[in-house]
Design a protein around this motif. Structure first.
Motif, PDB file in Angstrom:
ATOM      1  N   HIS A   1      -0.259  47.971 -46.155  1.00  0.00           N
ATOM      2  CA  HIS A   1       0.314  49.085 -45.380  1.00  0.00           C
ATOM      3  C   HIS A   1       1.356  48.610 -44.368  1.00  0.00           C
ATOM      4  O   HIS A   1       2.168  49.401 -43.889  1.00  0.00           O
TER       5      HIS A   1
ATOM      6  N   HIS B   1       0.617  47.558 -41.290  1.00  0.00           N
ATOM      7  CA  HIS B   1       0.202  47.855 -39.918  1.00  0.00           C
ATOM      8  C   HIS B   1      -1.302  47.653 -39.763  1.00  0.00           C
ATOM      9  O   HIS B   1      -2.015  47.462 -40.740  1.00  0.00           O
TER      10      HIS B   1
ATOM     11  N   HIS C   1      -5.220  48.471 -38.862  1.00  0.00           N
ATOM     12  CA  HIS C   1      -6.197  49.561 -38.975  1.00  0.00           C
ATOM     13  C   HIS C   1      -7.291  49.389 -37.928  1.00  0.00           C
ATOM     14  O   HIS C   1      -7.567  48.280 -37.478  1.00  0.00           O
TER      15      HIS C   1
ATOM     16  N   HIS D   1      -6.736  54.795 -39.547  1.00  0.00           N
ATOM     17  CA  HIS D   1      -5.393  54.541 -39.057  1.00  0.00           C
ATOM     18  C   HIS D   1      -5.296  54.762 -37.570  1.00  0.00           C
ATOM     19  O   HIS D   1      -5.836  55.715 -37.048  1.00  0.00           O
TER      20      HIS D   1
HETATM   21 ZN    ZN Z   1      -2.624  52.009 -43.121  1.00  0.00          ZN
END
Ligand code: ZN
Length: 162
Positions: free
Chosen positions: A150, A152, A154, A160
């Motif tokens: 992704h 980024h 978590h 998220h």
């Molecule tokens: Zn994510």
């Protein structure tokens, strides 16, 4: 563990400008978590943190080119009053979302309301500023495969953050 690409880094930070005024700080909040090497944070700060580890204090001065860019005078424009039709009173400091020349949207700030029009500024609020970061590294861990996919970080429960 030292900070390198594909690692999740938690930091506490204080950001001050050239005059020593605090612009932002994680003090009193959860630390900022980011994925190193994924351009989650400005390049000048990311490169200064590479090789550091939990407990390290880092002071770094970042020039505009490695932060939010140079101030671009072409992004300051005077637009006709009619562009703000329907808005009761346009005042300096108000923010609007404008359509950029390439069709994307851009946030502009009203700088001045003059007879000939409204002066708006599309620069990032920190464009052109030299930034001073005072950082304490809290934690460094390996990113999960999903986080890497992704690009980024978590939450610990897999959710998220944003
Ligand atoms: Zn994510």
């Amino acid at each position: 563990m030292t900070i390198a690409d594909k690692q999740v880094v938690s930091i506490h930070y204080t950001l001050t400008d050239d005059d020593g005024a605090t612009l932002d700080s994680s003090s009193g909040r959860a630390p900022l978590m980011y994925l190193h090497g994924a351009s989650n944070i400005i390049p000048g700060l990311e490169s200064a943190l590479a090789g550091k580890s939990a407990g390290d204090q880092v002071q770094v001065t970042v020039q505009p080119g490695d932060a939010y860019g140079e101030f671009d005078a072409e992004l300051v424009q005077t637009v006709p009053h009619e562009a703000f039709e329907g808005i009761e009173e346009v005042e300096p400091g108000m923010q609007f979302e404008a359509r950029g020349p390439e069709g994307g949207s851009q946030v502009v700030v009203v700088r001045e309301v003059a007879d000939e029009g409204v002066v708006v500024d599309g620069n990032h609020p920190l464009a052109g500023q030299v930034l001073h970061f005072d950082v304490e590294v809290q934690e460094v861990r390996s990113a999960t495969d999903e986080e890497l996919a992704h690009g980024h970080v978590h939450d610990p429960d897999g959710g998220h953050q944003h």
